[in-house]
Design a protein around this motif. Structure first.
Motif, PDB file in Angstrom:
ATOM      1  N   MET A 169      42.877  39.618  42.301  1.00  0.00           N
ATOM      2  CA  MET A 169      41.516  40.021  42.633  1.00  0.00           C
ATOM      3  C   MET A 169      41.158  39.490  44.016  1.00  0.00           C
ATOM      4  O   MET A 169      41.485  38.343  44.354  1.00  0.00           O
ATOM      5  CB  MET A 169      40.537  39.494  41.587  1.00  0.00           C
ATOM      6  CG  MET A 169      39.118  40.021  41.751  1.00  0.00           C
ATOM      7  SD  MET A 169      38.085  39.464  40.378  1.00  0.00           S
ATOM      8  CE  MET A 169      38.872  40.339  39.032  1.00  0.00           C
ATOM      9  N   ASP A 184      35.750  43.250  41.662  1.00  0.00           N
ATOM     10  CA  ASP A 184      36.768  43.726  40.734  1.00  0.00           C
ATOM     11  C   ASP A 184      36.894  45.234  40.886  1.00  0.00           C
ATOM     12  O   ASP A 184      36.074  46.003  40.388  1.00  0.00           O
ATOM     13  CB  ASP A 184      36.374  43.366  39.309  1.00  0.00           C
ATOM     14  CG  ASP A 184      37.461  43.761  38.307  1.00  0.00           C
ATOM     15  OD1 ASP A 184      38.501  44.299  38.744  1.00  0.00           O
ATOM     16  OD2 ASP A 184      37.265  43.526  37.098  1.00  0.00           O
ATOM     17  N   ASN A 239      36.944  47.975  38.024  1.00  0.00           N
ATOM     18  CA  ASN A 239      35.727  48.534  37.424  1.00  0.00           C
ATOM     19  C   ASN A 239      35.514  49.985  37.815  1.00  0.00           C
ATOM     20  O   ASN A 239      34.794  50.722  37.140  1.00  0.00           O
ATOM     21  CB  ASN A 239      34.510  47.696  37.816  1.00  0.00           C
ATOM     22  CG  ASN A 239      34.485  46.343  37.116  1.00  0.00           C
ATOM     23  OD1 ASN A 239      35.029  46.207  36.027  1.00  0.00           O
ATOM     24  ND2 ASN A 239      33.880  45.356  37.754  1.00  0.00           N
TER      25      ASN A 239
END
Length: 549
Positions: free
Chosen positions: A1, A7, A10
């Motif tokens: 990440m 993130d 998503n």
């Protein structure tokens, strides 16, 4: 990440993330992935197709809907119990079956509370069932016939450890689509007649057949089966307890099973004539296991090495074979990929070196080295019995090598085997805290230790907090007096030591799933490898879900 904390997953739709999860093949990786977020947990659960559920009678009825709401894509399910608990009943089985309408494989293990009524429920709610496996159950012939009526596409049937094994005859006879049949330790007094009826009625399409420890099953019944199994590819015969199947049946196998690819013979005294017939006629044979037969000698093994044209895997166990027979594969059987030899007293580790010198790519596994090392230990104990006193409560008894088992004094092993790096102690009531503490004190090279089903408590395990400085990994399983607290104390003293205790696993998995089926504090409580658990808080009604890949 990224370091910025964004993130990017998503932005992926659920369908794309589900596709990624389908490429994760190991249970441990899937479990770890499900801990990333609640969304990942939900999608991972929805893409899981295989589940093993520990199903004792105290499995709360209220929890079943939440379990199978979470895992709503199951096609394979195992319901298992144990000797110490009663199993779920028909009512709970009905609730489970209603939540799993797409099941294609169902396995029941020691579910003695499931009756004919439960089988009728399965036949109505799991009509897509293709594989049914049962090892211990409370249902009779009526329930089996009912299951057959509702599951007409059944292809695989495995039954074992049933007091009324002969009652499965109607099911087998009525299943014309059966491709796999496995029967293990079934009672009954005339299996020859049963097999004859089954063969004539149902086995024309059979490809896999296992006959394991069937009482009163002789050459006559097996010959009738193989005469009607033109497409048989895998055959396993475990005859070691009664020895009523022999060369006559093997010659029939060679005559009728021309497409045979795997043959496992346990306790079958095959002579050269019958093995020669199999080798000559079964030209597609790729795997051969020869176990627990005094009739298998160097003559038979040498013939196999010379004549088998497709053999890839060979196992020889407890046969009268020596280095001479094994060495025949140095030049013969060019297709062989792997050979395993175990519990053959006349096979030594030198033959392994000679095989590798000739065929470097051949995988060779021999327990000859271990046997030789153990013999040396026994000799040392016998010669210096006065110098090495036995541990408290034990006597070291060295029996001749053809005996099934003898007790090696642990103290003698620890004192004499100074290079011992791995030690497994399993299923022994004689192993207590005294012996474990001595190992922790005296072992100077030990790196890996496994203790399973022994009378050991926290006191014995905690001895490794200060002793055995070379130890890298310790595993303790099914030792009821070992608790999770000892793991914390060991880690406080030896942070680098790898510790695996099933006592800790039980505690850890209790916290993973709350009553609603969703995880709380997901990032804080990692699950044990291969398990997800649903637990009844503050009591002992815990049940474990072993998750398949």
């Amino acid at each position: 990440m990224p370091q910025c904390g964004i993130d990017y997953t998503n932005s992926l739709p659920d369908e794309c993330l589900a596709l990624i999860f389908n490429y994760i093949t190991t249970t441990n990786d899937r479990n770890n992935s499900s801990l990333v977020s609640h969304r990942w947990l939900r999608i991972e659960s929805q893409t899981r197709t295989s589940l093993t559920l520990h199903a004792p009678s105290y499995l709360p009825l209220s929890r079943i809907p939440s379990i199978f709401t979470r895992f709503n894509s199951l096609t394979e399910l195992v319901l298992r119990c144990d000797l110490y608990n009663t199993s779920i009943n028909d009512h709970k089985l009905s609730l489970i079956a209603s939540r799993c309408p797409n099941l294609t494989r169902l396995e029941l293990r020691m579910c003695y509370n499931i009756t004919d009524k439960g089988m009728a429920i399965l036949s109505r709610k799991c009509k897509k069932l293709k594989k049914f496996l049962c090892f211990g159950g409370g249902f009779k012939a009526k329930g089996i016939i009912t299951l057959l009526d509702g599951c007409s596409s059944l292809e695989e049937l495995s039954v074992g450890y049933l007091d009324s094994g002969r009652l499965f005859e109607p099911l087998i006879i009525g299943s014309s689509s059966l491709k796999t049949l496995k029967m293990t330790r079934l009672s009954g007094r005339d299996w020859d007649t049963c097999l004859e009826m089954i063969a004539v009625s149902a086995l024309s399409s059979l490809q896999v057949l296992h006959l394991e420890k069937l009482l009163y099953c002789t050459n006559t019944g097996l010959i009738c089966v193989v005469e009607h199994c033109k497409y048989l590819k895998k055959l396993c015969i475990d005859n070691c307890e009664w020895g009523e199947i022999g060369n006559e049946a093997l010659i029939a196998i060679a005559k009728y099973c021309l497409n045979l690819e795997e043959l496992v013979l346990i306790g079958v005294d095959a002579c050269r004539i019958s093995l020669e017939a199999i080798v000559v006629n079964c030209r597609k044979l790729e795997r051969l296991d020869l176990c627990e037969s005094k009739a298998i000698t160097d003559v038979e093994i040498s013939y196999i090495a010379e004549k088998c044209v497709a053999l890839k895997k060979l196992l020889i166990k407890e046969c009268c074979v020596s280095d001479k027979g094994i060495e025949a594969f140095a030049m013969g059987c060019s297709t062989l990929v792997e050979i395993r030899v175990t519990k053959c007293e006349n096979v030594t580790h030198e033959v392994k070196d000679r095989l590798r010198a000739r065929r470097g790519s051949l995988v060779v596994e021999l327990d000859a080295v271990t046997t030789k090392a153990m013999n040396a230990i026994i000799g040392e104990v016998q010669e210096h019995a006065a110098e090495v006193p036995p541990a408290a409560g034990h006597v070291a008894v060295a029996e001749p090598l053809n005996q099934s088992m003898y007790l090696l004094d642990l103290e003698a092993i620890v004192v004499n085997c100074r290079k011992l790096e791995r030690l497994d102690l399993c299923e022994s009531k004689a192993i207590t805290d005294v012996e474990i503490s001595y190992i922790a004190e005296k072992c100077v090279a030990l790196k890996k230790l496994l203790i399973k089903e022994c009378c050991v408590s926290d006191k014995g395990i905690e001895a490794f907090a200060m002793g055995c400085s070379t130890l890298v990994e310790i595993r303790v399983t099914k030792c009821r007096n070992v608790t999770h607290e000892v793991k914390d104390r060991l880690r406080a003293r030896r942070g680098s030591l790898v510790i695996e205790l099933d006592a800790v696993e039980t505690e850890a998995v209790n916290a993973i799933i709350c009553e609603s089926g969703a995880q709380e504090h997901v990032a804080e409580v990692p699950p044990a490898a291969g398990h997800v658990a649903v637990a009844e808080p503050l009591n002992q009604s815990m049940y474990l879900l072993d998750l398949g890949s």
